[in-house]
Design an enzyme around this catalytic site. Structure first.
Site, PDB file in Angstrom:
ATOM      1  N   SER A  45     -10.062  66.726  84.867  1.00 50.77           N
ATOM      2  CA  SER A  45     -10.264  66.328  83.473  1.00 50.77           C
ATOM      3  C   SER A  45     -11.677  66.683  83.052  1.00 50.77           C
ATOM      4  O   SER A  45     -12.649  66.213  83.640  1.00 50.77           O
ATOM      5  CB  SER A  45     -10.047  64.825  83.332  1.00 50.77           C
ATOM      6  OG  SER A  45     -10.740  64.358  82.194  1.00 50.77           O
ATOM      7  N   GLY A  97      -2.928  54.479  70.732  1.00 56.84           N
ATOM      8  CA  GLY A  97      -1.597  54.440  70.121  1.00 56.84           C
ATOM      9  C   GLY A  97      -1.218  55.768  69.491  1.00 56.84           C
ATOM     10  O   GLY A  97      -0.336  55.834  68.648  1.00 56.84           O
ATOM     11  N   LEU A  98      -1.890  56.845  69.911  1.00 54.96           N
ATOM     12  CA  LEU A  98      -1.610  58.161  69.317  1.00 54.96           C
ATOM     13  C   LEU A  98      -0.870  59.063  70.297  1.00 54.96           C
ATOM     14  O   LEU A  98      -0.720  60.251  70.075  1.00 54.96           O
ATOM     15  CB  LEU A  98      -2.913  58.832  68.865  1.00 54.96           C
ATOM     16  CG  LEU A  98      -3.741  58.005  67.874  1.00 54.96           C
ATOM     17  CD1 LEU A  98      -5.060  58.708  67.562  1.00 54.96           C
ATOM     18  CD2 LEU A  98      -2.960  57.763  66.587  1.00 54.96           C
ATOM     19  N   SER A 101      -0.627  60.166  76.280  1.00 61.70           N
ATOM     20  CA  SER A 101       0.097  60.350  77.543  1.00 61.70           C
ATOM     21  C   SER A 101       1.276  61.308  77.357  1.00 61.70           C
ATOM     22  O   SER A 101       1.477  62.226  78.159  1.00 61.70           O
ATOM     23  CB  SER A 101       0.578  59.017  78.097  1.00 61.70           C
ATOM     24  OG  SER A 101       1.079  58.208  77.072  1.00 61.70           O
ATOM     25  N   ASP A 145       8.000  59.919  71.150  1.00 56.97           N
ATOM     26  CA  ASP A 145       6.724  60.611  71.343  1.00 56.97           C
ATOM     27  C   ASP A 145       6.941  62.026  71.861  1.00 56.97           C
ATOM     28  O   ASP A 145       6.380  62.995  71.335  1.00 56.97           O
ATOM     29  CB  ASP A 145       5.841  59.832  72.332  1.00 56.97           C
ATOM     30  CG  ASP A 145       5.593  58.417  71.880  1.00 56.97           C
ATOM     31  OD1 ASP A 145       5.883  58.117  70.704  1.00 56.97           O
ATOM     32  OD2 ASP A 145       5.108  57.603  72.686  1.00 56.97           O
ATOM     33  N   TYR A 195       5.685  45.782  76.713  1.00 54.62           N
ATOM     34  CA  TYR A 195       6.614  46.781  76.173  1.00 54.62           C
ATOM     35  C   TYR A 195       7.955  46.687  76.902  1.00 54.62           C
ATOM     36  O   TYR A 195       9.018  46.596  76.284  1.00 54.62           O
ATOM     37  CB  TYR A 195       5.999  48.168  76.345  1.00 54.62           C
ATOM     38  CG  TYR A 195       6.784  49.286  75.710  1.00 54.62           C
ATOM     39  CD1 TYR A 195       6.472  49.734  74.432  1.00 54.62           C
ATOM     40  CD2 TYR A 195       7.851  49.902  76.374  1.00 54.62           C
ATOM     41  CE1 TYR A 195       7.180  50.765  73.841  1.00 54.62           C
ATOM     42  CE2 TYR A 195       8.571  50.922  75.790  1.00 54.62           C
ATOM     43  CZ  TYR A 195       8.228  51.354  74.527  1.00 54.62           C
ATOM     44  OH  TYR A 195       8.943  52.381  73.944  1.00 54.62           O
TER      45      TYR A 195
HETATM   46  C1  GLA Z   1       5.273  53.717  72.412  1.00 53.99           C
HETATM   47  C2  GLA Z   1       6.443  54.427  73.072  1.00 53.99           C
HETATM   48  C3  GLA Z   1       7.412  54.991  72.017  1.00 53.99           C
HETATM   49  C4  GLA Z   1       7.804  53.934  71.003  1.00 53.99           C
HETATM   50  C5  GLA Z   1       6.581  53.212  70.468  1.00 53.99           C
HETATM   51  C6  GLA Z   1       6.941  52.045  69.598  1.00 53.99           C
HETATM   52  O1  GLA Z   1       4.469  54.626  71.738  1.00 53.99           O
HETATM   53  O2  GLA Z   1       5.969  55.461  73.904  1.00 53.99           O
HETATM   54  O3  GLA Z   1       8.537  55.537  72.670  1.00 53.99           O
HETATM   55  O4  GLA Z   1       8.722  53.035  71.547  1.00 53.99           O
HETATM   56  O5  GLA Z   1       5.750  52.724  71.520  1.00 53.99           O
HETATM   57  O6  GLA Z   1       7.612  52.461  68.461  1.00 53.99           O
END
Ligand code: GLA
Length: 353
Positions: A45, A97-98, A101, A145, A195
């Site tokens: 990295s 949250g973007l 990964s 994602d 989650y």
């Molecule tokens: C994370 C997960 C997604 C989705 C969102 C919530 O980003 O990787 O698959 O479930 O949370 O909408």
């Protein structure tokens, strides 16, 4: 080298593992990846100047696991994958949250598919990234994602029906408005376990209702649920409706309506699905009545707030918000104006590895 974008979901949060609808798009911030054949596996990295070298593939409990998971999934499809050196760079905020990964997974899957001529489609690569996350990394995420990062197009949002896996590009023209991302600076510590807990609660609700899929669940079924499970299912049903209404509003150039849906979505994620946190709520509360719309995005428990606002309005209030947030939480807020992007691609530059 290759670049895979981050993603922002306009609306449809926590619906992608519940057979629901989502409406994300890719942003112009990326994970960059360059690869070279080698005798052993090496993961480097550039951001953190961290290097992991492995003779055999195993769990490392580091970011390298996203790539290792992809290699293992590719091997199930295409046979033995020879060792490579993977060099990673990024201008995509991590843990915000973007979807950094999933960007790493899709960059690796795309690069290996290209170099080894595996002839897998973008949708196949998305599913390989998704399986890597579920089977190896251990987050039982939905397909949003990886699908977005593989299949998105600039100036468009990607409507995905996660039940049928059908997807459709929706032109994204916000007229006088823009999307902004405010990073709360809170990293989702509890994120993964909470989650997976949400996911299990939704499964439990389905069992209770005696249904195989959320596609068969309607509002009238709510009378057979109460408490926490009622709340979770109500969120899913409402949020799916909001996705369809947002697409309608985009098609009719009715951007003002979208703002309301964003605020409604936040309220539901906070009160019914319980995936927000104090700091994020502080930001959204501050923005109420000042911008068109705002809500938490991504998995939750921290991360970022998506804001829909006119540029001059946003620039006028962000300094006051930064000041108040710093006073209360001693954290410097960062933000950026969002631009759309294409999904994963190769581009003519290398990292000099
Ligand atoms: C994370 C997960 C997604 C989705 C969102 C919530 O980003 O990787 O698959 O479930 O949370 O909408």
């Amino acid at each position: 080298m290759y670049k895979a974008p981050g993603r922002i979901n306009i609306i449809g949060e926590h619906t992608d593992y519940n057979d629901g609808y989502v409406l994300p798009f890719a942003i112009d911030k990326y994970i960059y990846l360059d690869i070279k054949k080698s005798d052993t596996y090496l993961f480097h990295s550039k951001n953190s100047n961290q290097e992991i070298s492995l003779k055999n593939l195993m769990k490392t409990d580091t970011w390298a696991d996203y790539i290792i998971g992809v290699i293992l999934e590719l091997e199930k499809r295409a046979g033995k994958i020879p060792p490579f050196k993977f060099y990673i760079d990024s201008d995509l905020p991590i843990g915000a949250g973007l979807s950094s990964s999933a960007a790493l997974e899709i960059a690796a899957a795309y690069a290996l598919n290209d170099i080894l001529d595996l002839n897998l489609s973008l949708k196949d690569l998305a599913l390989i990234g998704w399986k890597a996350e579920n089977n190896f990394v251990g987050l039982n995420c939905g397909i949003m994602d990886q699908f977005t990062i593989a299949l998105a197009k600039i100036n468009h949002a990607l409507f995905i029906d996660t039940y049928t896996q059908k997807h459709e590009l929706i032109p994204l023209d916000l007229k006088d408005y823009n999307f902004y991302i405010i990073d709360s600076g809170i990293k989702h510590k509890l994120g993964n376990s909470e989650y997976n807990t949400r996911r299990n609660q939704c499964k439990k609700a389905l069992n209770k209702l005696n249904k195989n899929s959320f596609r068969e669940v309607a509002y009238e079924d709510l009378k057979n649920l109460n408490g926490l499970l009622f709340n979770r299912v109500k969120h899913i049903l409402d949020e799916n409706k909001r996705v369809l209404k947002t697409i309608e509003a985009l098609k009719n150039n009715n951007i003002e309506l979208i703002g309301n849906y964003l605020f409604e979505s936040h309220k539901s994620l906070k009160e019914l699905y319980e995936v927000s946190c104090e700091e994020i709520d502080f930001i959204v509360d501050f923005l109420k009545d000042k911008v068109l719309g705002a809500r938490i995005v991504g998995g939750g428990f921290g991360g970022s707030v998506l804001v829909l606002s006119k540029s001059n309005e946003f620039e006028m209030l962000i300094n006051e918000l930064k000041f108040k947030y710093k006073n209360k939480y001693n954290i410097d807020l960062s933000y950026f104006k969002v631009k759309t992007s294409n999904g994963v691609e190769y581009f003519e530059e290398d990292m000099n590895i």
